[in-house]
Motif scaffolding. Sequence first.
Motif, PDB file in Angstrom:
ATOM      1  N   LYS A 572       0.815  -1.207   0.000  1.00 15.98           N
ATOM      2  CA  LYS A 572       0.000   0.000   0.000  1.00 15.98           C
ATOM      3  C   LYS A 572       0.857   1.269   0.000  1.00 15.98           C
ATOM      4  N   GLY A 573       2.110   1.138  -0.465  1.00 12.64           N
ATOM      5  CA  GLY A 573       2.957   2.305  -0.608  1.00 12.64           C
ATOM      6  C   GLY A 573       3.504   2.878   0.675  1.00 12.64           C
ATOM      7  N   VAL A 574       3.416   2.135   1.770  1.00 12.38           N
ATOM      8  CA  VAL A 574       3.909   2.616   3.055  1.00 12.38           C
ATOM      9  C   VAL A 574       5.430   2.525   3.076  1.00 12.38           C
ATOM     10  N   LYS A 575       6.092   3.647   3.401  1.00 13.68           N
ATOM     11  CA  LYS A 575       7.551   3.686   3.420  1.00 13.68           C
ATOM     12  C   LYS A 575       8.061   3.283   4.799  1.00 13.68           C
ATOM     13  N   THR A 576       9.018   2.374   4.818  1.00  7.30           N
ATOM     14  CA  THR A 576       9.689   1.968   6.045  1.00  7.30           C
ATOM     15  C   THR A 576      11.192   2.064   5.819  1.00  7.30           C
ATOM     16  N   TYR A 577      11.959   1.836   6.890  1.00  6.17           N
ATOM     17  CA  TYR A 577      13.409   1.908   6.775  1.00  6.17           C
ATOM     18  C   TYR A 577      14.020   0.612   7.276  1.00  6.17           C
ATOM     19  N   ALA A 578      14.888   0.021   6.434  1.00 11.93           N
ATOM     20  CA  ALA A 578      15.551  -1.236   6.782  1.00 11.93           C
ATOM     21  C   ALA A 578      16.930  -0.942   7.341  1.00 11.93           C
ATOM     22  N   VAL A 579      17.248  -1.578   8.480  1.00 12.86           N
ATOM     23  CA  VAL A 579      18.528  -1.373   9.144  1.00 12.86           C
ATOM     24  C   VAL A 579      19.548  -2.349   8.592  1.00 12.86           C
ATOM     25  N   ALA A 580      20.781  -1.867   8.367  1.00 11.97           N
ATOM     26  CA  ALA A 580      21.891  -2.691   7.887  1.00 11.97           C
ATOM     27  C   ALA A 580      21.492  -3.448   6.627  1.00 11.97           C
ATOM     28  N   LYS A 581      20.997  -2.718   5.653  1.00 12.73           N
ATOM     29  CA  LYS A 581      20.531  -3.338   4.415  1.00 12.73           C
ATOM     30  C   LYS A 581      21.668  -3.483   3.426  1.00 12.73           C
ATOM     31  N   ARG A 582      21.673  -4.602   2.743  1.00 11.97           N
ATOM     32  CA  ARG A 582      22.621  -4.796   1.653  1.00 11.97           C
ATOM     33  C   ARG A 582      22.293  -3.797   0.547  1.00 11.97           C
ATOM     34  N   VAL A 583      23.323  -3.135   0.022  1.00 17.38           N
ATOM     35  CA  VAL A 583      23.088  -2.097  -0.966  1.00 17.38           C
ATOM     36  C   VAL A 583      24.346  -1.900  -1.803  1.00 17.38           C
TER      37      VAL A 583
END
Length: 716
Positions: A572-583
């Motif tokens: 539903k387009g909700v923005k969250t933040y992932a900790v220690a994400k591979r990038v």
Amino acid sequence: MSQIFTKRFGRLLTSLGATVLALATATVACGQTSLPYPEYNPNNDPPREDAHLHAILIGCERYQNFPELRFCVNDCTQLAKTLNERGGYSAYNVTLVVDNAQFPTEGPVRATVMRSLEQKFSELKADDQVLVFFSGHGYRDPDGSLYLCTLDFDAERPAETGVPVSWLRDQLAACPAKLKLLVLDACHAGSEKGASEKSVPSKDLGEPFRDIAGVVTLASSAAEEKSQLWEEKEQSLFTYWLNQGLKGHADENGDSEVDIDELNKYVHRNVTHVAKEKFNRVQTPVRILRSTPGSPVVLRLSALSLKQMLSDIADQLSWAIEDQKLEKVAVFDFTTETSLGEVLGANFGMLGKRCASDLEQLLIQRGRGAFSVIDQRRLQAVLKERKFQVADLGSDKAMQDLSRTLGDLPATALGMLRNRNGREITLQCRVVNTQDGSIIASAGGVAMLTPSQWAELGHSANIIHEQQEELAPSPDNQQQEERTQAEQIVYDLDKKSKQEHPLADPNTPFRVKFMVGGKERKGKFHGNDYLIPVKKGEVYELEVETRYEYPVIMRLLVDGLNTLPEAETGEKGVKTYAVAKRVDLEEARWWLLDPAVSKRFSVRGFVTETGTQGKMRRFTVVDGEESVAARQNFTEQLGYITVAFYAADSGPRAAGSSIGSAGTGFGEEIQQDLAEASNFSLGKLLAVMNLRYASPEAIEVAVNQPPDAPAPAPQN
């Protein structure tokens, strides 16, 4: 067994028990964050254009007096796109003569086609080469004369309404171009409108060109065969694979060129296979040419961005895996070729691992419901248990044993990195049968590395002084300007990476310290590497000092994971933040280091929350399998700390962008002012520093190896 696939120290460090980071409780000293969306996008590199390359593409569909065809126009437009984006053809040198509903008299009628061919041939010189492509009907009159059928062709008046093959033969014979590639896709089948008893097979149309010097003809089908239409692809079967081959997938030897032998072999293999398996028909592409030494080069590949290239490879491989009804596949780390043979990871740092990891994720996405991909942790564990060696990749017995251990694994995806020249690097990947070593599918091409992706090669360099100099004069085209700057930056990085690690220079403008218990843990320099000894259970932080007078942007990855939380969009387009994400480094959110606030900044852990009430979780050394990266099934960069510094392009100082002094707390988390700075944008790369941390025993073994030595066999 991640030690099999890494740079020259990777296998040593991992195999001897290198320990890595995990999340634990944390406190924060000082630091700044910034969470913007950078405007600079170095992936938008325009293709390189070669003025000597020409093409005329003719597609006929809506015939007035002959059965209509389909997909001929799309065949031409797809080829034009590939020639421009992948083959260095200027759009000005590619002539499209296809159906035009708005201006039918300007479409592929006889007068327009012949005029266009004459004009194109008149432009050519001895150093040029030309591709002539025709998709439509062919015709043979009662006297045996052959014609290419344009939209206004009338079988009652063939000499007046068709393009005589004899005329085209004379035109090509007189053309001074060194290479004239004629591609004929005629005698179509696959639809009621596409079939015609009067159509002539492509091979028959191509035979009159056999003895003309400099002419190579590729025909879509042999005598008595039809050229199949592929509804799923909205192209003819032949031209679809011709187009894929020209994209670079036919480049068998990885020299960044597609020659006529490679193209013919690739097209022949795929067309004959798909015609039989998918359409239950026989279709045999034919190459027609006068016997000449060598194999002319059709095109030199232009580069895509690395992400585009891997996505393109994944598309080809996933289709082949489904086509062969393979239930599962394992993705090995990309290898490389050296003068000493295949040395996994040599000269390409972590890039081979990154490519394999990205390809694995792309195949997982494409394979849902059709095939599965072996979990990397399981694959690495089996490889380690079996003491799998590089040479085993070419052993039928070793691969068969591996297949049985992994539950009758039918195939593996084996990638290779080749021929890096500055920013350009050639990628190839093959799906290989584990039982007999036969190649099921192959795909590849040339990728253009950004400066940030260069950092994943594992080298370290400081180019801040070079970047203060003026770059080459900038053209008006913004994309070309960015390309010129990026090429200069990579050139400087390559030059500087031949020297010692930047931290070996006491005057380096950026210093990164590995702090344990409030004291710097000194490492050992070994060529361009910096190796830091650690022990399980130790808690550490990274202290960064800038001697640069202007604000700089820092991207900081630990084990390939960002130290700042990354935004994700959920349901539903909700923005969250992932900790220690591979990038990927070039996509990582970044820190802002402002010398007006402080010359020293300390990062003590992975940030879990930004803002004035920011929080971190502390860096703690643990066994590899217990690391945050391993829990995310991402072990490719265990033991790596990558720090990249960029210019912070000027803008108004963001209110509240600096943070206060260290907060105090007790427990798993503390609050810290980590306010976001939004009024800076990412500028040019200034320096890259890669640090390796591992057990003292692993480092001792590593430093006893010559800096440029190939990695030895993995250890238990």
